[in-house]
Design a protein around this motif. Sequence first.
Motif, PDB file in Angstrom:
ATOM      1  N   TYR A 203       0.836  -1.212   0.000  1.00  0.00           N
ATOM      2  CA  TYR A 203       0.000   0.000   0.000  1.00  0.00           C
ATOM      3  C   TYR A 203       0.868   1.259   0.000  1.00  0.00           C
ATOM      4  O   TYR A 203       0.618   2.199  -0.761  1.00  0.00           O
ATOM      5  CB  TYR A 203      -0.922  -0.022   1.218  1.00  0.00           C
ATOM      6  N   LEU A 207       0.023   2.435  -3.652  1.00  0.00           N
ATOM      7  CA  LEU A 207      -1.357   2.915  -3.626  1.00  0.00           C
ATOM      8  C   LEU A 207      -1.552   4.222  -2.871  1.00  0.00           C
ATOM      9  O   LEU A 207      -2.453   4.993  -3.203  1.00  0.00           O
ATOM     10  CB  LEU A 207      -2.272   1.843  -3.016  1.00  0.00           C
ATOM     11  N   HIS A 245      -6.006  -4.974  -4.999  1.00  0.00           N
ATOM     12  CA  HIS A 245      -5.169  -4.527  -6.117  1.00  0.00           C
ATOM     13  C   HIS A 245      -4.255  -5.648  -6.589  1.00  0.00           C
ATOM     14  O   HIS A 245      -4.024  -5.810  -7.794  1.00  0.00           O
ATOM     15  CB  HIS A 245      -4.345  -3.312  -5.706  1.00  0.00           C
ATOM     16  N   LYS A 248      -6.230  -7.790  -8.796  1.00  0.00           N
ATOM     17  CA  LYS A 248      -6.370  -7.212 -10.135  1.00  0.00           C
ATOM     18  C   LYS A 248      -5.090  -7.374 -10.943  1.00  0.00           C
ATOM     19  O   LYS A 248      -5.137  -7.527 -12.168  1.00  0.00           O
ATOM     20  CB  LYS A 248      -6.716  -5.727 -10.018  1.00  0.00           C
ATOM     21  N   TYR A 356     -11.489   0.996  -2.413  1.00  0.00           N
ATOM     22  CA  TYR A 356     -11.592  -0.457  -2.580  1.00  0.00           C
ATOM     23  C   TYR A 356     -12.828  -0.815  -3.402  1.00  0.00           C
ATOM     24  O   TYR A 356     -12.788  -1.683  -4.283  1.00  0.00           O
ATOM     25  CB  TYR A 356     -11.651  -1.109  -1.193  1.00  0.00           C
ATOM     26  N   LEU A 359     -12.719   0.405  -7.304  1.00  0.00           N
ATOM     27  CA  LEU A 359     -11.560   0.007  -8.088  1.00  0.00           C
ATOM     28  C   LEU A 359     -11.955  -0.800  -9.314  1.00  0.00           C
ATOM     29  O   LEU A 359     -11.340  -0.667 -10.380  1.00  0.00           O
ATOM     30  CB  LEU A 359     -10.594  -0.799  -7.206  1.00  0.00           C
ATOM     31  N   GLY A 661      -4.528  -1.572 -12.492  1.00  0.00           N
ATOM     32  CA  GLY A 661      -5.608  -2.364 -11.927  1.00  0.00           C
ATOM     33  C   GLY A 661      -6.976  -1.706 -11.921  1.00  0.00           C
ATOM     34  O   GLY A 661      -7.949  -2.340 -11.523  1.00  0.00           O
ATOM     35  N   TRP A 662      -7.090  -0.440 -12.349  1.00  0.00           N
ATOM     36  CA  TRP A 662      -8.389   0.226 -12.388  1.00  0.00           C
ATOM     37  C   TRP A 662      -9.188  -0.297 -13.573  1.00  0.00           C
ATOM     38  O   TRP A 662      -8.686  -0.370 -14.699  1.00  0.00           O
ATOM     39  CB  TRP A 662      -8.221   1.740 -12.523  1.00  0.00           C
TER      40      TRP A 662
END
Length: 673
Positions: A203, A207, A245, A248, A356, A359, A661-662
Motif C-alpha cells: 500500500y 497505492l 489490487h 487485479k 476499494y 476500483l 488495476g483500475w
Amino acid sequence: MPGVPSNKSCERCKKRHLKCDEARPQCQRCVAAGVECPGYVQTRKFIDQGASVRRRYAPYQESSTASSDARNTLRSHAAKPSSPAPEQEPQAAAVEQEQVQSQPHWPEPPRNVQPQPAVRSAVPAWNGNPLTIPFPGQPPSSHSSRSVSRHGGYEEITGPGSVHQPSSAASPSQSEEREEFRDIFSELMTGTEHEMSYLVRYYSDYLASWLDISDTGNFFSAYVPVRAIDEEFSRNAIAALAAKHLAKMKGMTAANNTGMFTSPPTMETYPNASHVDWSLKAANYYYLAVSQMNTAISDYGSVSTSAVLESPIAIVNQWLSLQTSEMERAVDKTFDDATCKKAENLLATSAILTLYKILDEPGENWQSYLTGIKPAFSQILTLFNRNDGSSPSFSTGITAVFWNFARLDYLASYYNRLPTHLDPKDLAVWRAAGLSLDDQGNAAPHETMPSGHLFSREDMATNVLTRLLNKLTNFLAAAKRSQLEHWAGGPSESPTAASANPPSPSMQPTTATWLKLSFEFQSWVERIPETFRPCLRLERPKPFTPDAPPMPFPEIFYSLTACASAMQQYHFGRLALSLNRPVDEVSGPSTGFDRLQGYRELTKEVDYRCREICGVALGRPRGAARVQMITLLYAAGQCLEKPEERQIVADLLRGIEADLGWSTASQVQRLKR
C-alpha cells in the motif's frame, strides 16, 4: 490386499516419479534395481480439506480461527516421522532415469512437511523460526533453469519456472490436491505478521500516492500506516485495498523499488504470490475492517450482520451523530485532540474502503458509493465550530480526506450528469477545507496561504481547480435537467438526483453563468505557479519503427505529478465548457455564416483540448495522475473522429487497467458504441 490402499506406488517409485507395478511385498522395479523396496505408506491428508470447502460454506471466516486450525494441522503433520530415504540408484537404473527426465512429470503433493532441498519456499513459524514448506506441483530443479536465492527467512524462486502451470500428465485428483494445498498454505499466511507487513508495504509503495495527489504533507502515505499500528480497522482497510489490487494485478508487482544488484527485503516478498487467492483475502480484510469500524463506534462488544453491510461513510456519520449529541450535553464544547484524531482515522479508513469499492466498478456507479459525504463534513464543521466566533478549520487529516472525496465527487458525477454531493455554494465547508473565498465564492490568488494549513502553492492551486470543476459538473447537470424539462414540457426529477444537491439559481444553464465559469477557469490558469508548465514536450513524436508515421498527439511531461494531473483536469474543464455553451437568443449567431464560423472555432477549441489531454497521458506520468485521467480520456475520446486517434485513447485506457488495476473496460466499450 485388505488394508492396503490400491493404485499407490511404493515410496521409492514415488520419490523418483517412476511407474510402480505395486507388487507385494516388494515391487519388481526395486527388485530389478537391486535395492530394498521401502514399502507402501498411505498418503496422509490434512484434516482440513482445503480453502475451497471453507470458502463454499463460510466465505467470511475469521482469519484468526482459520489460521489457528490450519496451523495446528500443519504442526501435527510436521511432528510425524518421515519415511526413510531410498538408497542411491545403481548404474543399471540410469537408463530409466534418463527416460523420466525426457518426460517431465508433476509430483503428487508431499505426504509430510519435510523440506525438499531442490525447490522450496518458507513462511515464518509462529515460534519465531522459519517453517519451510515444499510446494507441490513443482518439477525437480534439474529440469528447469530456475534459481533459488535466500532473502531473510525465505527462499525466492526465480526464472522461467517460477510461475507454475499444471502439467497435462497430472491427473485431476493430483491437480485438485495441489490447489487445496496452495489454498491451505495461503490461508496459513492470512493475518500473520509477514502478510500484514507485505500488504502495508505494498500500500505504501504503490497505492498511497493515489490519495496524496494534492497533499504534499502525504497524510495517507506518512500518517495512516503509522496510525494503523494501533487502529485495527485502519490496518485491515489497508490490507483489503492492497489485496484487491494484487488480485487485479494477478499477484504481480512493478519493479520500481527493485535494485539492480540488491535483493528486496523480506517484507517485499511473498511466496508464490501469483497462486494466492487475493480476492478472497481482500473480501475477508474488508469484512474485518467494516466490522471493527462498527465495533469502534458501538458501546457493545459485537455488531449485527446488517450493521457490517453498511457503507463506511454511513458508519462515520453514525459516530459523528453520537459525538454531536455528546457535545450538546457537555459543558466544554471544544473538539478535543483525541476525538479529532479518531475522526481522522475513521474518515481515512472510509476513503480507503471507498477506493476499494470503486476500483473495479464502471464510472457510472462511482457516485453511489459517495452518498453521505455531505452530511459527514457538515457534522464535522459543526464539531469544529469555535466559541470565539472565528471560522472553523478542518484538521490536516480531515482536509486530506475532504479533497479526495471532492475530487472523486466531480469525476463520478460527470458520467451521469448529476449534481455533486458536495455543494460548491456551501462556502463554510470549502473554507474549512483550506480555501480562501470571498462572500461571492471567488478564490483568492494562490499565493495567499490560509492560516493553520500546510498547503503548498501547488496544493492550493489544485484544490481551487477541484472546486471549480465541481461547479462545472453542477452546471452540466443543470443543463441536462433543463434539456429534459424542455423535451417533457415541464419540470423533471432524476430518480437519483434526490440524494444529491438541488441546483442553485446561480448554476442555471444561462449564458451569464457560462461566461462566469469561463472567466474563473481563465483566471485560474493565469495565476498558477511556474511548476505547472511542462518541462518536456515532443510535438510530433515518431516511433522507432520503420515507416511508422508520427503520432497524432504530442507527449507532454511535468516535473510534478500533481501539476500534470491538474493541467489535464483544467483542459477537461475547458473542453466541457466549450461543448456546453447555452444558446443566446439575443447575441447568438444570426446568419448561416455566423453559425459556420462558430462551429469552426468550436472545432479548433475541442481539437486543442483533446490534444493536451491525450498528450499528458502519452507522457505517462506517475500512477497517481494516471488513475485520475480515466474520466478525462473518456471525455476526450467522445470528441475524436480519426481511427488512429480513437485507437490511442482506447489503448491508453486499457494501459491504465493493465498497469494500475483500475477497471476501464466499461469506458472502452461505451466509446466503441
